[in-house]
Design an enzyme around this catalytic site. Structure first.
Site, PDB file in Angstrom:
ATOM      1  N   ASN A  34       0.424  12.099  -5.999  1.00 40.55           N
ATOM      2  CA  ASN A  34      -0.268  12.035  -4.699  1.00 40.55           C
ATOM      3  C   ASN A  34       0.658  11.709  -3.521  1.00 40.55           C
ATOM      4  OD1 ASN A  34      -0.110   9.435  -5.750  1.00 40.55           O
ATOM      5  ND2 ASN A  34      -1.883   8.741  -4.602  1.00 40.55           N
ATOM      6  N   GLY A  61       0.332   5.304 -11.298  1.00 42.20           N
ATOM      7  CA  GLY A  61      -0.521   6.382 -11.789  1.00 42.20           C
ATOM      8  C   GLY A  61      -1.872   5.832 -12.180  1.00 42.20           C
ATOM      9  N   SER A  62      -2.500   6.502 -13.128  1.00 39.53           N
ATOM     10  CA  SER A  62      -3.865   6.118 -13.508  1.00 39.53           C
ATOM     11  C   SER A  62      -3.858   4.836 -14.348  1.00 39.53           C
ATOM     12  CB  SER A  62      -4.502   7.255 -14.305  1.00 39.53           C
ATOM     13  OG  SER A  62      -3.726   7.509 -15.466  1.00 39.53           O
ATOM     14  N   THR A  63      -4.962   4.129 -14.302  1.00 40.50           N
ATOM     15  CA  THR A  63      -5.106   2.913 -15.104  1.00 40.50           C
ATOM     16  C   THR A  63      -5.038   3.270 -16.590  1.00 40.50           C
ATOM     17  OG1 THR A  63      -6.339   1.793 -13.372  1.00 40.50           O
ATOM     18  CG2 THR A  63      -6.656   0.970 -15.615  1.00 40.50           C
ATOM     19  N   GLY A 123      -1.415   3.817 -17.414  1.00 42.73           N
ATOM     20  CA  GLY A 123      -0.728   2.544 -17.170  1.00 42.73           C
ATOM     21  C   GLY A 123      -0.926   1.546 -18.304  1.00 42.73           C
ATOM     22  N   GLU A 177       1.315   0.111 -10.753  1.00 43.68           N
ATOM     23  CA  GLU A 177       0.469   0.363  -9.575  1.00 43.68           C
ATOM     24  C   GLU A 177      -0.545   1.406 -10.005  1.00 43.68           C
ATOM     25  OE1 GLU A 177       0.545  -1.301  -6.946  1.00 43.68           O
ATOM     26  OE2 GLU A 177       2.578  -2.028  -6.580  1.00 43.68           O
ATOM     27  N   CYS A 216      -4.542   6.000  -3.614  1.00 45.38           N
ATOM     28  CA  CYS A 216      -5.018   4.865  -4.417  1.00 45.38           C
ATOM     29  C   CYS A 216      -5.692   3.823  -3.536  1.00 45.38           C
ATOM     30  CB  CYS A 216      -3.848   4.256  -5.164  1.00 45.38           C
ATOM     31  SG  CYS A 216      -2.465   3.897  -4.091  1.00 45.38           S
ATOM     32  N   GLU A 269       5.137  -4.393  -5.135  1.00 47.85           N
ATOM     33  CA  GLU A 269       6.259  -3.612  -4.617  1.00 47.85           C
ATOM     34  C   GLU A 269       6.425  -3.935  -3.139  1.00 47.85           C
ATOM     35  OE1 GLU A 269       4.819   0.388  -6.216  1.00 47.85           O
ATOM     36  OE2 GLU A 269       6.864   0.278  -6.983  1.00 47.85           O
TER      37      GLU A 269
END
Ligand code: NAD
Length: 456
Positions: free
Chosen positions: A133, A209-211, A214, A231, A265, A434
């Site tokens: 994204n 990325g996606s949960t 992750g 993240e 996000c 971050e």
């Protein structure tokens, strides 16, 4: 070394832009071996020399902002205004962290019988795995502070959007960063990404990325007690109280969720509105949504482009079946490209559109009764990444920002990201932070050294 290729497609035209070679496991292992060697030499360089190299990299990015932006427009469908900001942001992040090598100063701690000092030692090789994204910016949030702290970086871009990352890798080399220090390794998540997780010489994974993926990365990293920063997803609330500037809240709400076509996000994808101003808010929101300029991402006045791929457009569309409670929709071009109009839904509180991350230009609007109800609703999600609170009551703003379980909140605005301030999620939106002044420290180990002093 590389076993396959993948076509990269322009999401606004459906034309193939380029074919990119995908690395296999052997290719990753070779790259990591080179990174290990490059990192040792990099860490031994004088801090001022590492700082100068990062400033050269920033200058190279600055000189190529239009080119990088055009590449992102073509590969990701980002409007050119956004893409230009993103390329400039990469330069700024590099510039900001180029000050870090000379400031990672450790501590001197008072102890009996000697001198005690701490060192911030680099980890070694850091693996950065990015989503599609925001390919450039998210990569920079990982590689800039990691390099500044004395590490080497291997970066795996998302399969659909590798082009700007590949170009950044070339610019780093041209700017004089040592060979092997920063390598961009296109490939599949299940191959290159997983090899980062299992490779013993990759000492930390920065995953965005996606949960779902992750949690897998974190479980895999546990086998080697590998450091991770995660993240992940979000389902953030934009809470509109009756005492705010309602015109401004309604006029800005579309930008809080439809920026980057909702593929953000931090998208405020649940608008929560106090019941006594709900009807008026919807009256004001409708022209704001219908007025969004959706179209050719190369045009300077475009505010929203296409979705990134056909598969993703189909996934977003599945949240808006024919009988969906659509309040109103904005425009979208017809013809080639993966377009989806900005869409406002008014579902029930338990509907899947309220609970799941859609990651497209679809927003739900729900009424709430009072402050306590707003907080309960905002927190009724496994995520906790961002959010906005609209109120002119300072005490309420502070009460609600402290009560919402989320890493990044803004009052009377929709701002989430500044490279000078920390960014990250509560709950299943992530782990670690971050950006901000402390980011380089999360790419170091603290080493404590005691030196005995003999009695005179
Ligand atoms: P994704 O999880 O599908 O993929 C992310 C990256 O992981 C890709 O590079 C992919 O190739 C790689 N990957 C896939 N499987 C892997 C595996 N088994 N091991 C290692 N790596 C693997 O996510 P996406 O669809 O690219 O991006 C969208 C998601 O990212 C959304 O959920 C969004 O909220 C989240 N996101 C979060 C932030 C944040 O800062 N919190 C920022 C942007 C996007």
């Amino acid at each position: 070394m590389s076993t396959s290729t993948s076509d990269v497609i322009n999401p606004a035209t459906e034309e193939v832009l380029r074919s990119v070679e995908l690395l296999d496991v052997d290719g990753v292992d070779e790259a990591v071996a080179r990174a290990v060697i490059a990192q040792r030499a990099w860490a031994r360089l004088a801090p001022a020399d590492r700082a100068a190299a990062l400033r050269s990299f920033a200058a190279a990015v600055d000189a190529h902002v239009p080119e990088l932006a055009a590449l992102e427009v073509a590969n990701s469908g980002h409007p050119v205004g956004n893409a230009t900001w993103e390329a400039g942001h990469v330069r700024d992040v590099l510039q900001f962290y180029s000050a870090a090598p000379e400031r990672l100063s450790g501590k001197q701690i008072p102890v009996a019988g000697g001198l005690d000092v701490t060192f911030n030692e680099p980890l070694g090789v850091v693996g950065v795995i990015t989503p599609w994204n925001f390919p450039m910016t998210i990569a920079a949030w990982g590689f800039a502070p990691a390099l500044a702290a004395g590490n080497a970086v291997v970066l795996k871009p998302a399969e659909w959007t590798p082009l700007t990352s590949i170009r950044l890798g070339e610019l780093a080399l041209a700017a004089g960063l040592p060979d092997g220090l920063f390598q961009v390794l296109p490939g599949k998540g299940s191959v290159v990404g997983e090899r980062f997780v299992t490779h013993p010489d990759v000492r930390k994974i920065v995953f965005t990325g996606s949960t779902e993926v992750g949690t897998r990365v974190m479980a895999g990293a546990a086998a080697q007690v590998k450091r991770v920063t995660l993240e992940l997803g979000g389902k953030s609330a934009n809470i509109v109280f009756d005492d705010c500037d309602l015109e401004k809240a309604a006029a800005t709400a579309p930008y809080g969720v439809f920026d980057n076509a909702g593929q953000d996000c931090c998208a405020r994808s649940r608008i929560l509105v106090q019941r006594n101003v709900y009807d008026r808010f919807m009256e004001l929101l409708e022209p704001a949504v219908k007025g969004l300029v959706v179209g050719d991402p190369r045009a300077e006045d475009t505010e929203m482009g296409p979705l990134v791929s056909r598969a993703h457009r189909d996934s977003v569309a599945s949240y808006v079946p024919d009988d969906a409670p659509v309040a109103f929709r904005g425009a979208a071009p017809s013809g080639p490209g993966w377009w989806f109009p900005p869409t406002v839904l008014t579902p029930q509180r338990q509907d899947r559109t309220v609970r799941e991350e859609i990651f497209g230009p679809v927003v739900t609007v729900l009424p709430f009764d009072d402050e306590a109800d707003a907080i309960t609703l905002a927190n009724d999600t496994p995520y906790g990444l961002s959010g906005s609170i609209w109120t002119d009551n300072l005490s309420r703003a502070l009460r609600v920002t402290r009560a919402v379980e989320s890493g990044n909140l803004s009052v009377n605005s929709h701002s989430s990201v500044r490279y000078t301030t920390p960014f990250g999620g509560f709950k299943q939106s992530g782990l670690g932070r971050e950006l901000g002044p402390d980011a380089p420290l999360s790419f170091t180990e603290t080493k404590n050294v005691f030196i005995a002093i003999e009695e005179a």
